[in-house]
Design a protein around this motif. Structure first.
Motif, short mmCIF file in Angstrom:
data_model
loop_
_atom_site.label_atom_id
_atom_site.label_comp_id
_atom_site.label_asym_id
_atom_site.label_seq_id
_atom_site.Cartn_x
_atom_site.Cartn_y
_atom_site.Cartn_z
N ASN A 20 -49.52 28.42 -24.45
CA ASN A 20 -50.51 29.48 -24.17
C ASN A 20 -50.42 30.52 -25.28
OD1 ASN A 20 -51.21 28.23 -21.85
ND2 ASN A 20 -50.30 29.74 -20.47
N VAL A 21 -51.49 31.26 -25.48
CA VAL A 21 -51.44 32.32 -26.49
C VAL A 21 -51.73 33.65 -25.83
CG1 VAL A 21 -51.93 31.05 -28.58
CG2 VAL A 21 -53.80 31.70 -27.08
N GLY A 22 -51.18 34.70 -26.38
CA GLY A 22 -51.39 36.03 -25.82
C GLY A 22 -50.31 36.97 -26.28
N GLY A 23 -50.42 38.22 -25.85
CA GLY A 23 -49.48 39.26 -26.29
C GLY A 23 -48.05 38.96 -25.87
N VAL A 24 -47.85 38.59 -24.60
CA VAL A 24 -46.50 38.36 -24.10
C VAL A 24 -45.88 37.16 -24.82
CG1 VAL A 24 -45.15 37.89 -22.03
CG2 VAL A 24 -47.22 39.24 -21.87
N GLU A 25 -46.67 36.08 -24.94
CA GLU A 25 -46.18 34.86 -25.57
C GLU A 25 -45.71 35.14 -27.00
OE1 GLU A 25 -48.89 35.24 -23.82
OE2 GLU A 25 -49.19 33.56 -22.45
N ASN A 26 -46.54 35.88 -27.72
CA ASN A 26 -46.21 36.19 -29.10
C ASN A 26 -44.98 37.09 -29.18
OD1 ASN A 26 -46.89 35.95 -31.86
ND2 ASN A 26 -47.56 38.09 -31.79
N HIS A 27 -44.91 38.06 -28.28
CA HIS A 27 -43.77 38.98 -28.25
C HIS A 27 -42.47 38.20 -28.09
CE1 HIS A 27 -41.66 42.76 -26.92
NE2 HIS A 27 -40.91 41.85 -26.34
N ILE A 28 -42.44 37.28 -27.12
CA ILE A 28 -41.21 36.54 -26.85
C ILE A 28 -40.83 35.70 -28.05
CG2 ILE A 28 -40.17 34.78 -25.36
CD1 ILE A 28 -42.11 35.83 -23.17
N ASN A 31 -43.87 46.85 -29.03
CA ASN A 31 -44.15 45.59 -29.72
C ASN A 31 -44.14 45.85 -31.21
OD1 ASN A 31 -44.66 43.41 -27.97
ND2 ASN A 31 -46.50 44.42 -27.25
N ALA A 32 -44.35 44.80 -31.98
CA ALA A 32 -44.50 44.99 -33.42
C ALA A 32 -45.48 43.94 -33.90
CB ALA A 32 -43.16 44.86 -34.12
N LEU A 33 -45.73 43.91 -35.18
CA LEU A 33 -46.58 42.85 -35.70
C LEU A 33 -46.09 42.47 -37.09
CD1 LEU A 33 -50.05 44.25 -36.78
CD2 LEU A 33 -47.96 45.55 -36.78
N VAL A 34 -46.50 41.28 -37.50
CA VAL A 34 -46.12 40.82 -38.83
C VAL A 34 -47.20 41.33 -39.78
CG1 VAL A 34 -45.54 38.82 -40.24
CG2 VAL A 34 -45.11 38.79 -37.79
N LEU A 54 -53.58 47.44 -33.15
CA LEU A 54 -52.61 47.54 -34.24
C LEU A 54 -52.93 46.53 -35.34
CD1 LEU A 54 -50.44 49.56 -34.04
CD2 LEU A 54 -48.84 47.78 -33.41
N GLU A 55 -53.27 45.31 -34.92
CA GLU A 55 -53.61 44.28 -35.91
C GLU A 55 -54.83 44.70 -36.73
OE1 GLU A 55 -51.90 40.50 -33.30
OE2 GLU A 55 -54.06 40.80 -33.48
N PHE A 103 -44.66 51.49 -39.84
CA PHE A 103 -44.44 51.90 -38.44
C PHE A 103 -43.72 50.83 -37.64
CE2 PHE A 103 -48.65 54.45 -38.58
CZ PHE A 103 -48.02 55.47 -39.27
N TYR A 104 -44.20 49.62 -37.77
CA TYR A 104 -43.74 48.58 -36.84
C TYR A 104 -43.15 47.40 -37.59
CZ TYR A 104 -46.48 51.04 -33.34
OH TYR A 104 -46.98 51.99 -32.50
N ASP A 105 -42.02 46.93 -37.09
CA ASP A 105 -41.35 45.81 -37.74
C ASP A 105 -40.55 45.06 -36.68
OD1 ASP A 105 -40.11 44.08 -39.40
OD2 ASP A 105 -38.62 45.52 -40.13
N TRP A 106 -40.73 43.75 -36.63
CA TRP A 106 -40.03 42.96 -35.61
C TRP A 106 -38.52 43.02 -35.77
CZ3 TRP A 106 -41.57 41.77 -31.15
CH2 TRP A 106 -42.90 41.48 -30.89
#
Lengths: 291, 466
Positions: free
Chosen positions: B16-24, B192-195, B310-311, B374-377
């Motif tokens: 599945n795709v989504g915010g939670v999936e990507n976060h984990i 959260n963060a993003l690449v 954010l993206e 700002f954001y970094d995994w």
């Protein structure tokens, strides 16, 4: 601890630990019971009058049925009473409406009402022999249970809200269901009666009590308070008196339910309000405002 | 800190795709980089994704054969997960479990079972919930029960933390004065963060002509087309924006129940050439859609974090969003315009944004650089690691404390949950007897990153000789 002020932002790396809870900001936007308007006792009693009236109507209907079944009431008298009630109710309805509609339309409406009431009268008269034998094969126990269930459904689904003045009367699905339940119940009860005229009288009375009276009741609710109270008192006393000669226990139960619905239930609702705790905050789903 | 063995437990995971999936996935990948051992436990997906799979980079995923009931969540049944759970935790030598998402029964069940094996628990909440409807009341009670005995809670935004604290009743009696309560100290906020490198703006900045006006301003919307995403506002505001600004175009990505309303709006106002509907967009294509425009519009009615915003900001778009939930926390005020969730206000904010962008006041590359800072995994993983460390250092609650804390749920719910807790212990003892620990197939070989690199290099050399 650093001198730098904590900010409610995520993009900045702050020198506070991640589990720091700022006393000033935390839950600052929480609002409790923001749109809360407390109920007061007497308006609630007045609002519950509609329910009391409906219950009293059901009780009166049941008393009339028992009398018909025991042949202690002549069906012809019931027919005359019903016709008298109909004329009285119709006059009251017209009186309440006279302020807002023009004469020509009212006359047209009057002829239409007369035509349809005669039609219903004749149709019921023609159908009563059929209705009498419709559920004759079913055992009486099933009929009592079924009619009790249907009357409960009727009381639960009935529309107790007052009619909007000047607005078109719009029937909701639940109130139509409620009316159907009551009429079905009286149809199944009718099959327990001995002769066709009694069945006709009972069904005519049920149409009166469960189809026409709720409409008048809703209209009355929007008028003076004193009418409301008087009508409630009248119907309640009538139901208890009619039952008292049949069974003292049942009339006590009736009186108890009527008092409970009118006076005790509103009191409980007023008392229970102190437990109301509605929590609102920025996490609630916003309601979009579109022009 | 010492490397840990962590199991992420959730119902929401790849494919599945989504915010939670990507976060984990991103959190696991970064914890792996820091030398921890991470596995993911989730439910199976039709038709054949069941059993153990490996994902790059060396992330082991257990797909348990459970059917789902609604929105990819399993049935909350409290006991049936235990046999699988015990076996996996023991054979993988797990020391800490990390459950995600409050609507994931698998995660809540994991928190319930973990203490039986002496495993510590962390929970991350990703979404916001109200308090008024029957569904919320029920799920909030389930959450409260699960969080009574969890060791630490992580939320993705400050608003999210306030919400979770209220929903889960995460208050403790203070030590000095037992009559007062305070929020327990184990509730953390880690965003959260993003690449950032996956969301680069399109063109190289043109230094010679900084004030070159774009002829056409394109507004991008990428969202599930559902009521909660405020599509009604979009349907109402888009024709007004189009008629007020003849140089504006819309690109709308995503699909959902509100698609028909968008199509009808487009047809009614004859905007077929100005509003482009792309249908579903894959996450890998999001960047390519984003860089087609210069303004990103988000009309959500509720949002815990708003990773899509954010993206978009990272891809150099100017962002216009409704002021809901955690959105005001994620970007500084000068990178985002806010509107109230009203048609008129969305129109006002969009007009301002179009003016800012067409005057060339918004520099995409500058925005990209700022968001990157700002954001970094990696930082997120580091902050999560600190939470793990504090949990490992703290003392574990014994069974009696657990029962006492569970009873605090109330005279009715408390009793039910105590019964569940005790039956669970008995069930665990039965499992200890029927599947003895000696018979388990323990995992001794782990993914060795250095060895993998060495091997792949050797392989590469071999092929180059040929």
């Amino acid at each position: 601890m650093s001198a730098e002020e904590w900010e409610k932002v995520l993009w900045k790396t702050q020198s506070y630990p991640d589990n720091h809870i700022p006393a000033r900001y935390f839950l600052a936007s929480l609002r409790k019971n923001p749109n809360f308007r407390p109920y007061t006792y007497w308006p609630l009693v007045l609002a519950s009058c509609a329910i009391t009236q409906h219950l009293a109507t059901i009780y009166i209907f049941l008393a009339v049925f028992v009398r018909l079944k025991e042949c202690s009431l002549d069906p012809r008298i019931l027919v005359w009473i019903t016709v008298a009630c109909f004329i009285g109710g119709y006059l009251a309805w017209e009186l309440l409406n006279c302020s807002r509609s023009d004469t020509a339309r009212r006359n047209a409406n009057g002829t239409k009402t007369l035509k349809s009431s005669i039609l219903v009268f004749l149709a019921l008269m023609a159908l009563s022999p059929v209705l009498k034998t419709l559920t004759a094969a079913t055992s009486s126990d099933s009929i009592w249970a079924l009619s009790a269930f249907l009357f409960m459904l009727n009381a639960l689904l009935a529309d107790y809200s007052p009619a909007k003045l000047g607005g078109q009367v719009r029937e909701r699905l639940t109130s139509v269901l409620s009316m159907n339940a009551a009429i079905s119940s009286s149809v199944v009860l009718g099959s327990r009666l001995s002769d066709g005229l009694a069945v006709f009288a009972l069904i005519l009375f049920s149409v009166q009590a469960f189809a026409l009276f709720p409409m008048l009741r809703q209209r009355l609710q929007a008028t003076l308070t004193i009418f409301q109270a008087l009508l409630t008192l009248l119907l309640s006393l009538l139901s208890i008196c009619l039952t008292a000669s049949l069974s003292a226990t049942v009339s006590c139960i009736y009186a108890a339910t009527l008092v409970a619905v009118t006076f005790v239930a509103p009191g409980i609702l007023v008392w229970a309000q102190k437990y109301k705790n509605e929590i609102r905050g920025p996490w609630d789903v916003a309601v979009p405002k579109v022009n | 800190m010492d490397p840990l063995s962590i199991a992420m437990i959730t119902d929401f995971f790849h494919p599945n795709v989504g915010g939670v999936e990507n976060h984990i996935f991103m959190l696991s990948a970064n914890l792996l980089r820091k030398g921890h051992k991470v596995i993911v436990i989730t439910h199976s997906h039709d038709p054949d994704r069941v059993g153990i799979r490996w994902m790059l980079p060396s992330l082991k995923v257990y797909y348990l054969p459970y059917p789902t009931i609604a929105s990819s969540a399993t049935l909350p049944n409290y006991f049936t997960f235990l046999p699988y759970f015990r076996t996996i935790i023991l054979r993988e030598h797990i020391t800490l479990i990390h459950a995600h998402a409050s609507l994931s029964p698998l995660g809540q069940e994991g928190i319930l079972h973990a203490h039986l094996m002496g495993v510590r628990t962390v929970f991350t909440d990703h979404s916001l919930f109200g308090f008024e409807d029957a569904a919320s009341i029920l799920t909030n009670k389930l959450l409260e029960a699960a969080l009574k005995n969890v060791d630490a809670v992580i939320c993705v935004s400050h608003i999210g933390r306030e919400n979770t604290v209220l929903r889960g009743q995460l208050f403790e009696k203070t030590d000095e004065d037992p009559s007062t309560v305070a929020v327990s100290g184990n509730v953390f906020v880690i965003p959260n963060a993003l690449v950032a490198d996956q969301f680069k703006p399109s063109q190289i900045p043109d230094v010679s002509q900084p004030s070159s006006k774009p002829l056409c301003v394109t507004i991008v919307v990428i969202s599930r087309l559902a009521y909660r995403k405020g599509i009604d506002l979009l349907v109402a505001a888009a024709p007004r924006i189009c008629s007020a600004f003849p140089n504006v175009k819309f690109v709308i990505g995503g699909t959902g129940p509100k698609l028909n309303e968008l199509l009808q709006m487009r047809e009614k106002h004859l905007l077929q050439d100005r509003i482009e509907l792309l249908g579903p967009v894959r996450h890998s294509d999001v960047r390519d859609v984003l860089v087609r425009g210069s303004i990103f519009l988000n009309t959500s009615l509720t949002e815990s974090f708003g990773i899509a915003i954010l993206e978009a900001a990272c891809a150099g778009l100017y962002v216009v969003s409704t002021r809901v939930g955690g959105v005001p926390e994620i970007l500084p005020e000068d990178m985002i315009s806010f509107a109230n969730p009203e048609e008129d206000d969305v129109f006002r904010a969009m007009s301002e944004a179009i003016t800012i962008v067409s005057q060339g006041k918004h520099d995409p590359w500058n925005a990209h650089k700022r968001v990157k800072g700002f954001y970094d995994w990696f930082q997120v993983a580091e902050r999560t690691e600190k939470v793990y460390e504090s949990v490992i250092k703290s003392d574990q609650r014994d069974l009696w404390t657990r029962i006492r804390r569970t009873m605090e749920l109330g005279p009715f719910a408390g009793l039910i949950y105590v019964v569940i807790l005790i039956v669970n212990c008995v069930f665990f003892l039965i499992l200890e007897w029927s599947i003895p620990r000696e018979d388990l197939h323990f995992v001794w070989m782990h993914w060795n990153r250095d060895y993998f690199i060495e091997l792949s290099q050797k392989e590469a050399r071999k092929t180059s000789f040929i």
